[in-house]
Motif scaffolding. Structure first.
Motif, mmCIF file in Angstrom:
data_model
loop_
_atom_site.group_PDB
_atom_site.id
_atom_site.type_symbol
_atom_site.label_atom_id
_atom_site.label_comp_id
_atom_site.label_asym_id
_atom_site.label_seq_id
_atom_site.Cartn_x
_atom_site.Cartn_y
_atom_site.Cartn_z
ATOM 1 N N HIS A 195 2.823 -5.589 -10.726
ATOM 2 C CA HIS A 195 2.801 -4.534 -11.745
ATOM 3 C C HIS A 195 4.155 -4.505 -12.437
ATOM 4 O O HIS A 195 5.186 -4.749 -11.803
ATOM 5 C CB HIS A 195 2.505 -3.178 -11.105
ATOM 6 N N THR A 196 4.121 -4.188 -13.746
ATOM 7 C CA THR A 196 5.369 -4.171 -14.522
ATOM 8 C C THR A 196 5.781 -2.739 -14.837
ATOM 9 O O THR A 196 4.956 -1.926 -15.273
ATOM 10 C CB THR A 196 5.179 -4.947 -15.845
ATOM 11 N N TYR A 197 7.020 -2.471 -14.607
ATOM 12 C CA TYR A 197 7.598 -1.176 -15.006
ATOM 13 C C TYR A 197 8.617 -1.479 -16.096
ATOM 14 O O TYR A 197 9.541 -2.264 -15.886
ATOM 15 C CB TYR A 197 8.286 -0.515 -13.811
ATOM 16 N N TRP A 198 8.406 -0.867 -17.290
ATOM 17 C CA TRP A 198 9.315 -1.103 -18.410
ATOM 18 C C TRP A 198 10.462 -0.105 -18.363
ATOM 19 O O TRP A 198 10.253 1.095 -18.174
ATOM 20 C CB TRP A 198 8.553 -0.987 -19.737
ATOM 21 N N LYS A 229 12.653 -4.951 -18.006
ATOM 22 C CA LYS A 229 11.539 -4.611 -17.106
ATOM 23 C C LYS A 229 11.795 -5.093 -15.687
ATOM 24 O O LYS A 229 12.695 -5.901 -15.423
ATOM 25 C CB LYS A 229 10.244 -5.257 -17.621
ATOM 26 N N ILE A 230 10.969 -4.528 -14.817
ATOM 27 C CA ILE A 230 10.972 -5.009 -13.438
ATOM 28 C C ILE A 230 9.509 -5.255 -13.046
ATOM 29 O O ILE A 230 8.628 -4.444 -13.367
ATOM 30 C CB ILE A 230 11.681 -4.005 -12.491
ATOM 31 N N VAL A 231 9.276 -6.388 -12.429
ATOM 32 C CA VAL A 231 7.926 -6.705 -11.954
ATOM 33 C C VAL A 231 7.944 -6.574 -10.433
ATOM 34 O O VAL A 231 8.780 -7.183 -9.755
ATOM 35 C CB VAL A 231 7.498 -8.144 -12.359
ATOM 36 N N VAL A 232 7.049 -5.733 -9.944
ATOM 37 C CA VAL A 232 7.027 -5.485 -8.500
ATOM 38 C C VAL A 232 5.667 -5.876 -7.930
ATOM 39 O O VAL A 232 4.670 -5.935 -8.652
ATOM 40 C CB VAL A 232 7.304 -3.996 -8.195
ATOM 41 N N ARG A 233 5.661 -6.159 -6.642
ATOM 42 C CA ARG A 233 4.368 -6.349 -5.977
ATOM 43 C C ARG A 233 4.143 -5.145 -5.071
ATOM 44 O O ARG A 233 5.082 -4.596 -4.494
ATOM 45 C CB ARG A 233 4.352 -7.647 -5.172
ATOM 46 N N ASN A 234 2.891 -4.725 -4.969
ATOM 47 C CA ASN A 234 2.619 -3.615 -4.068
ATOM 48 C C ASN A 234 2.208 -4.144 -2.696
ATOM 49 O O ASN A 234 2.238 -5.359 -2.452
ATOM 50 C CB ASN A 234 1.585 -2.644 -4.663
ATOM 51 N N TYR A 235 1.820 -3.232 -1.810
ATOM 52 C CA TYR A 235 1.539 -3.662 -0.439
ATOM 53 C C TYR A 235 0.353 -4.597 -0.338
ATOM 54 O O TYR A 235 0.228 -5.347 0.619
ATOM 55 C CB TYR A 235 1.350 -2.425 0.460
ATOM 56 N N ARG A 236 -0.541 -4.565 -1.370
ATOM 57 C CA ARG A 236 -1.691 -5.471 -1.351
ATOM 58 C C ARG A 236 -1.395 -6.806 -2.022
ATOM 59 O O ARG A 236 -2.244 -7.668 -2.120
ATOM 60 C CB ARG A 236 -2.887 -4.822 -2.048
ATOM 61 N N LEU A 262 16.882 -3.060 6.221
ATOM 62 C CA LEU A 262 16.246 -4.317 5.840
ATOM 63 C C LEU A 262 14.851 -3.995 5.315
ATOM 64 O O LEU A 262 14.119 -3.244 5.932
ATOM 65 C CB LEU A 262 16.093 -5.241 7.055
ATOM 66 N N LEU A 263 14.512 -4.600 4.177
ATOM 67 C CA LEU A 263 13.192 -4.364 3.594
ATOM 68 C C LEU A 263 12.624 -5.679 3.120
ATOM 69 O O LEU A 263 13.362 -6.499 2.549
ATOM 70 C CB LEU A 263 13.328 -3.475 2.353
ATOM 71 N N PRO A 264 11.328 -5.896 3.312
ATOM 72 C CA PRO A 264 10.736 -7.053 2.644
ATOM 73 C C PRO A 264 10.939 -6.866 1.142
ATOM 74 O O PRO A 264 11.002 -5.729 0.663
ATOM 75 C CB PRO A 264 9.254 -6.943 3.016
ATOM 76 N N SER A 265 11.057 -7.920 0.386
ATOM 77 C CA SER A 265 11.317 -7.768 -1.041
ATOM 78 C C SER A 265 10.027 -7.466 -1.800
ATOM 79 O O SER A 265 9.024 -8.167 -1.651
ATOM 80 C CB SER A 265 11.966 -9.030 -1.607
ATOM 81 N N TYR A 266 10.080 -6.422 -2.591
ATOM 82 C CA TYR A 266 8.930 -6.063 -3.416
ATOM 83 C C TYR A 266 9.203 -6.355 -4.895
ATOM 84 O O TYR A 266 8.390 -6.066 -5.744
ATOM 85 C CB TYR A 266 8.602 -4.572 -3.231
ATOM 86 N N VAL A 267 10.393 -6.904 -5.189
ATOM 87 C CA VAL A 267 10.741 -7.215 -6.578
ATOM 88 C C VAL A 267 10.405 -8.679 -6.854
ATOM 89 O O VAL A 267 10.905 -9.583 -6.191
ATOM 90 C CB VAL A 267 12.248 -6.959 -6.830
ATOM 91 N N VAL A 268 9.534 -8.893 -7.826
ATOM 92 C CA VAL A 268 9.111 -10.260 -8.170
ATOM 93 C C VAL A 268 10.005 -10.809 -9.279
ATOM 94 O O VAL A 268 10.375 -11.984 -9.276
ATOM 95 C CB VAL A 268 7.629 -10.258 -8.630
ATOM 96 N N TYR A 269 10.350 -9.937 -10.217
ATOM 97 C CA TYR A 269 11.153 -10.367 -11.361
ATOM 98 C C TYR A 269 11.873 -9.148 -11.928
ATOM 99 O O TYR A 269 11.351 -8.041 -11.916
ATOM 100 C CB TYR A 269 10.250 -10.985 -12.448
ATOM 101 N N ARG A 270 13.051 -9.391 -12.492
ATOM 102 C CA ARG A 270 13.770 -8.267 -13.092
ATOM 103 C C ARG A 270 14.674 -8.776 -14.203
ATOM 104 O O ARG A 270 15.349 -9.801 -14.037
ATOM 105 C CB ARG A 270 14.619 -7.590 -12.025
#
Ligand code: SF4
Length: 387
Positions: A380-383, A369-376, A357-365
């Motif tokens: 950020h977008t990864y193309w 691209k994939i938009v992720v949130r970091n621990y703070r 089980l993981l908290p979700s770090y994916v904001v959009y996909r």
């Protein structure tokens, strides 16, 4: 304390953070006895009267012991008992060791065998669920009987003792099943056995060509670190690759004695992993787990799993919500070394196996691209590659 000969030096600045465990009413006992694991097993605290040596037994604990007399035995080593707070029934060590009346409450979803281990046994005592590994139940005995034990249906019960015939049948099953490359020797606690007896088992397992790794599941580094002797590790190191998985739940358990026990094993080339169980009132707090996991790394113990507490009968008072577990994981990941962050898993009831089980770090996909949130919490977008 474990013999310190032939172990690698650790800076005093780190070592000083690991205080020797208190000895409570056994302060005047000669070291030779206190350091003898068999003395501790022979003086296990098994009654309310014996507990009164170390704690002011609460009404609830006394009633829990009386009501639960036939359900799950009490058994606490003097070493572990001396870690308990005399006055505070909510002490995290005490909560794991002393019975409570809440153990008599059976929740709607509680199960005697929540992981359906008995169902997946091709021969008694061997749970073969995953393709390439088995859990080998070799003893019903433990140095300490943890109140949250998943296997309380059989652990502590002499009626479930694995006799020599059953163990031999287990070895035969492993021998004739080439898919098995990983054997987890468990129970109960295999380190309640003598070195010789354990060596005979390991010899037989190591002689099976398709067995690549052997793992030993033991809580003795936590509840009876005196068990980890130079003789024991000299024996274990003959059976490499051999791993040890242990079960620290709270920083109070990381004493100098525990440190030395783990140092002996690590110096013998034995990788050590830790499996924490998330327990209400014990460690359902990010700061507590952060501290525990950092201390474990200093002991060369890798935090491996954080288990959601299994719905074993009588465990509901110790269970937390999954939301709480997710919140804790969110507070660990990124805020401390990845090495100090275990996998948070549910061992799926009914035999579904371990599910992370993981908290979700994916904001959009999407496809690009994939938009992720970091621990703070920053995004950020990864193309994705265009070709
Ligand atoms: S040491 Fe492990 S098997 Fe033994 S009582 Fe504790 S949790 Fe159960």
């Amino acid at each position: 304390m474990a013999n310190q000969a032939n172990v690698n030096p650790v800076p005093d600045t780190l070592l000083d953070r690991f205080r020797p465990a208190p000895r409570g009413p056994w302060a005047d006992l000669p070291d030779a006895q206190w350091n003898d694991w068999r003395w501790h097993l022979g003086h296990s605290l098994t009654t309310v009267e014996s507990l009164r040596q170390v704690i002011d037994v609460s009404e609830d604990e006394a009633a829990g012991a009386e009501e639960g007399r036939d359900a799950f035995k009490i058994g606490i080593t003097p070493y572990y008992a001396a870690l308990m707070d005399r006055k505070d029934p909510g002490c995290p060590v005490r909560l794991q060791a002393t019975p409570r009346t809440a153990e008599m409450h059976v929740d709607r979803w509680d199960l005697a065998d929540p992981l359906a281990e008995e169902r997946d046994m091709p021969v008694p005592g061997v749970t073969h669920r995953y393709p390439d590994r088995v859990l080998f139940y070799v003893t019903h005995d433990c140095a300490m009987f943890c109140r949250h034990c998943t296997r309380k249906r059989k652990v502590a019960n002499p009626g479930t003792a694995a006799n020599a015939q059953q163990i031999q049948a287990g070895i035969e099953y492993i021998r004739r099943t080439p898919a098995i490359r990983d054997v987890i020797v468990s129970g109960g606690d295999p380190l309640t056995w003598s070195d010789d007896r354990l060596a005979r088992l390991l010899e037989q397992l190591r002689a099976i060509p398709h067995v690549e790794i052997i793992r030993i599941g033991t809580r003795t580094p936590v509840t009876l670190p005196q068990r980890i002797t130079p003789d024991l590790v000299a024996m274990l190191r003959q059976f490499h690759p051999l791993f040890v998985n242990t079960h620290f739940n709270h920083p109070k358990e990381t004493t100098r004695e525990a440190f030395e026990a783990c140092r002996l094993m690590a110096d013998a080339g034995i990788p050590i992993g830790n499996q924490t169980v998330l327990l209400r009132g014990v460690n359902d707090d990010a700061a507590v787990l952060m501290d525990l996991n950092r201390r474990l790394l200093m002991m060369r113990v890798k935090p491996y799993y954080l288990f959601q507490c299994d719905p074993t009968r009588g465990n509901s008072h110790l269970r937390t919500t999954v939301a709480k577990g997710m919140e804790i994981m969110d507070a660990l990941r990124g805020w401390t070394s990845g090495m100090a962050v275990p996998y948070y898993v549910i061992d799926a009831p009914g035999g579904g196996g371990k599910v992370p089980l993981l908290p979700s770090y994916v904001v959009y996909r999407d496809d690009t691209k994939i938009v992720v949130r970091n621990y703070r919490g920053t995004e950020h977008t990864y193309w994705e590659p265009e070709t």
